[in-house]
Design an enzyme around this catalytic site. Sequence first.
Site, mmCIF file in Angstrom:
data_model
loop_
_atom_site.group_PDB
_atom_site.id
_atom_site.type_symbol
_atom_site.label_atom_id
_atom_site.label_comp_id
_atom_site.label_asym_id
_atom_site.label_seq_id
_atom_site.Cartn_x
_atom_site.Cartn_y
_atom_site.Cartn_z
ATOM 1 N N GLU A 28 39.392 46.236 43.276
ATOM 2 C CA GLU A 28 39.928 45.790 44.678
ATOM 3 C C GLU A 28 38.559 44.828 45.510
ATOM 4 O O GLU A 28 37.433 45.085 45.428
ATOM 5 C CB GLU A 28 40.012 47.117 45.690
ATOM 6 C CG GLU A 28 40.434 46.374 46.763
ATOM 7 C CD GLU A 28 40.524 47.828 47.956
ATOM 8 O OE1 GLU A 28 41.000 47.586 48.832
ATOM 9 O OE2 GLU A 28 40.131 48.889 47.536
ATOM 10 N N GLU A 53 32.842 44.105 48.040
ATOM 11 C CA GLU A 53 32.843 43.681 49.549
ATOM 12 C C GLU A 53 31.530 43.157 49.980
ATOM 13 O O GLU A 53 30.552 43.552 49.582
ATOM 14 C CB GLU A 53 32.972 45.342 50.338
ATOM 15 C CG GLU A 53 32.976 45.108 52.014
ATOM 16 C CD GLU A 53 34.005 44.112 52.556
ATOM 17 O OE1 GLU A 53 33.695 43.078 53.244
ATOM 18 O OE2 GLU A 53 35.313 44.348 52.207
ATOM 19 N N ASP A 103 40.418 36.803 53.652
ATOM 20 C CA ASP A 103 39.998 35.710 54.914
ATOM 21 C C ASP A 103 40.632 34.550 54.444
ATOM 22 O O ASP A 103 40.379 34.022 53.372
ATOM 23 C CB ASP A 103 38.411 35.475 54.912
ATOM 24 C CG ASP A 103 37.787 34.876 55.881
ATOM 25 O OD1 ASP A 103 38.940 33.802 56.468
ATOM 26 O OD2 ASP A 103 36.726 34.774 56.537
ATOM 27 N N LYS A 107 40.822 26.836 58.582
ATOM 28 C CA LYS A 107 40.357 25.260 58.741
ATOM 29 C C LYS A 107 40.231 24.725 57.650
ATOM 30 O O LYS A 107 39.976 25.153 56.543
ATOM 31 C CB LYS A 107 39.346 25.320 59.765
ATOM 32 C CG LYS A 107 39.328 25.778 60.944
ATOM 33 C CD LYS A 107 37.768 25.678 61.714
ATOM 34 C CE LYS A 107 37.778 26.286 63.213
ATOM 35 N NZ LYS A 107 36.604 26.207 63.900
ATOM 36 N N ASP A 139 48.938 38.499 55.914
ATOM 37 C CA ASP A 139 49.598 38.281 57.237
ATOM 38 C C ASP A 139 49.817 36.788 57.357
ATOM 39 O O ASP A 139 50.401 36.376 58.394
ATOM 40 C CB ASP A 139 49.106 38.739 58.174
ATOM 41 C CG ASP A 139 47.843 38.389 58.654
ATOM 42 O OD1 ASP A 139 46.927 38.695 57.691
ATOM 43 O OD2 ASP A 139 47.536 37.845 59.836
#
Length: 316
Positions: A28, A53, A103, A107, A139
Amino acid sequence: MLVRPALLPSWPPGPVDLFGREGPLVLEIGFGDGRFTAELARAHPHWLVLGAEVSAASVLRAYRRMRREGLGNVRLYHGEGPFALRNLVPPGSLHRVIVNFPDPWPKKRHQERRLLQEGFFRKLSTRLAEGGSLLLTTDHEEYFRFALEEAEKTGLYRIEVRPPPESHLRTKYALKWKEAGRPFFHAVFTKVAEDPTPWPPVRRYAVAHALLEGTLPEALPLAKTPLPLEGGVAVFLEVARGEHGFYVLTHVEEEDLTQDLLLEVRTSAHGIYAGVSRFGSPLITDGVREAVAALARFLQTLGLKVAQDHTGKGLR
């Protein structure tokens, strides 16, 4: 439960080195506070779940969660997902990769930082088992379309757009975005072929230092000049004087790996030592050895002479 590459007994490690047993290996990338990771580990106790992470605070929260819930089939790595994929996962061994709400770097000038690009999908194919897959939930529709296009370029995956599994919508960000009324997008990228380009793990070395003859200088005026590396850069950030010599805070960036470490210049029983401090147990890579060699070369300009070279960079 926390993976520290510099302390692993074998390199690259296998599932037995990390988990103490064999089993389906799942990675993950970006596990956040670990709530999804924990649910996944509970639902599939025979799976071996490796999480990567970059946020230290998130790693700590997830670590406490795993300890609290007594989950022994999870290992957590504090660092970049591609580094874990390259160095902590054997070729052809991954059953599944999960990327929830990465993330999006929306931009345009930042899009090169996105994880799910063509190069990543090609490298991933060398670590996935036959029929292994990556599951993406996000999303961000533009990033979702971008990831589909990047994977399609490789010709290495069967791509299926599906409704997101309910379990993927119980992450910290999913709950937040659900409350805000945002839509969700989900795709499964299943390996059907493999990129032929080798992707070997980063080389790790036992030592990186030099011994020099001469007198310890009164000052160490190192400039913050970037030192180009193959695929990266090193910079001497700051010098501090200690009781026995100097400490040099050094920033080293290499492919998939960024380290801030201490180098030392100090007196020893065998001369002037210039090398890596044990503080923080850094991973000794080619980039770190290059940084030590550059430090030793600078000391040569101050009149010291190299007596022993353990950098592998041809100081003598």
